[in-house]
Design a protein around this motif. Structure first.
Motif, short mmCIF file in Angstrom:
data_model
loop_
_atom_site.label_atom_id
_atom_site.label_comp_id
_atom_site.label_asym_id
_atom_site.label_seq_id
_atom_site.Cartn_x
_atom_site.Cartn_y
_atom_site.Cartn_z
N GLY A 9 -1.60 -12.09 13.09
CA GLY A 9 -1.03 -13.42 13.20
C GLY A 9 0.11 -13.64 12.20
O GLY A 9 0.57 -12.70 11.54
N PRO A 10 0.58 -14.88 12.04
CA PRO A 10 1.70 -15.18 11.15
C PRO A 10 1.36 -14.90 9.68
O PRO A 10 0.28 -15.25 9.22
N ARG A 11 2.29 -14.24 9.00
CA ARG A 11 2.11 -13.89 7.59
C ARG A 11 3.45 -14.01 6.85
O ARG A 11 4.50 -13.91 7.46
N VAL A 12 3.39 -14.16 5.53
CA VAL A 12 4.61 -14.19 4.73
C VAL A 12 5.20 -12.79 4.68
O VAL A 12 4.47 -11.79 4.75
N SER A 13 6.51 -12.70 4.54
CA SER A 13 7.18 -11.40 4.58
C SER A 13 6.77 -10.48 3.43
O SER A 13 6.92 -9.26 3.54
N GLY A 14 6.23 -11.02 2.35
CA GLY A 14 5.80 -10.20 1.23
C GLY A 14 4.67 -9.23 1.56
O GLY A 14 4.43 -8.27 0.83
N GLU A 15 3.97 -9.46 2.68
CA GLU A 15 2.91 -8.56 3.12
C GLU A 15 3.46 -7.33 3.84
O GLU A 15 2.73 -6.40 4.12
N PHE A 16 4.76 -7.35 4.16
CA PHE A 16 5.37 -6.30 4.98
C PHE A 16 6.37 -5.48 4.16
O PHE A 16 6.92 -5.96 3.18
N VAL A 17 6.59 -4.26 4.61
CA VAL A 17 7.57 -3.37 3.99
C VAL A 17 8.57 -2.95 5.07
O VAL A 17 8.16 -2.51 6.16
N TYR A 18 9.86 -3.11 4.76
CA TYR A 18 10.91 -2.73 5.69
C TYR A 18 10.92 -1.22 5.90
O TYR A 18 10.80 -0.47 4.95
N GLY A 19 11.05 -0.78 7.14
CA GLY A 19 11.00 0.64 7.43
C GLY A 19 12.25 1.22 8.07
O GLY A 19 12.26 2.39 8.42
N GLY A 20 13.30 0.43 8.23
CA GLY A 20 14.55 0.97 8.75
C GLY A 20 14.89 0.50 10.16
O GLY A 20 14.19 -0.29 10.78
N ASP A 21 15.99 1.04 10.63
CA ASP A 21 16.57 0.69 11.92
C ASP A 21 15.73 1.26 13.05
O ASP A 21 15.51 2.46 13.13
N ALA A 22 15.25 0.40 13.95
CA ALA A 22 14.42 0.85 15.06
C ALA A 22 15.25 1.29 16.26
O ALA A 22 14.69 1.80 17.23
#
Length: 86
Positions: A9-22
């Protein structure tokens, strides 16, 4: 910025890590031309507007997502599991 994980569900972006261009297309494993691999690894566009990106829900379900995000406004246009996209 808030991302919606299809699982958690909805979460703040701090829980995620950017992984690059899809949208980048990986060369075949047997590709021997170094210029092809160099372009894939390091040469990226810097798009203005909607863009598809990999993000990992690192501090949640740990799954990889494809997030479509508007780079001008950071508006999230959609999310899906990466394995469904590949």
């Amino acid at each position: 910025m808030r991302l919606t994980c299809p699982w958690c569900g909805p979460r703040v972006s701090g829980e995620f890590v950017y992984g690059g261009d899809a949208s980048a297309q990986r060369p075949k494993q047997e590709e021997e031309d170094a210029a092809v691999w160099l372009a894939y690894l390091y040469q990226r566009e810097n798009p203005r507007g909607p863009h598809r990106e990999f993000w990992q829900h690192r501090f949640g379900c740990r799954r990889w997502l494809v997030v479509e995000r508007d780079t001008r406004t950071h508006e999230i246009l959609g999310t899906s599991f990466a394995e469904e996209e590949l």
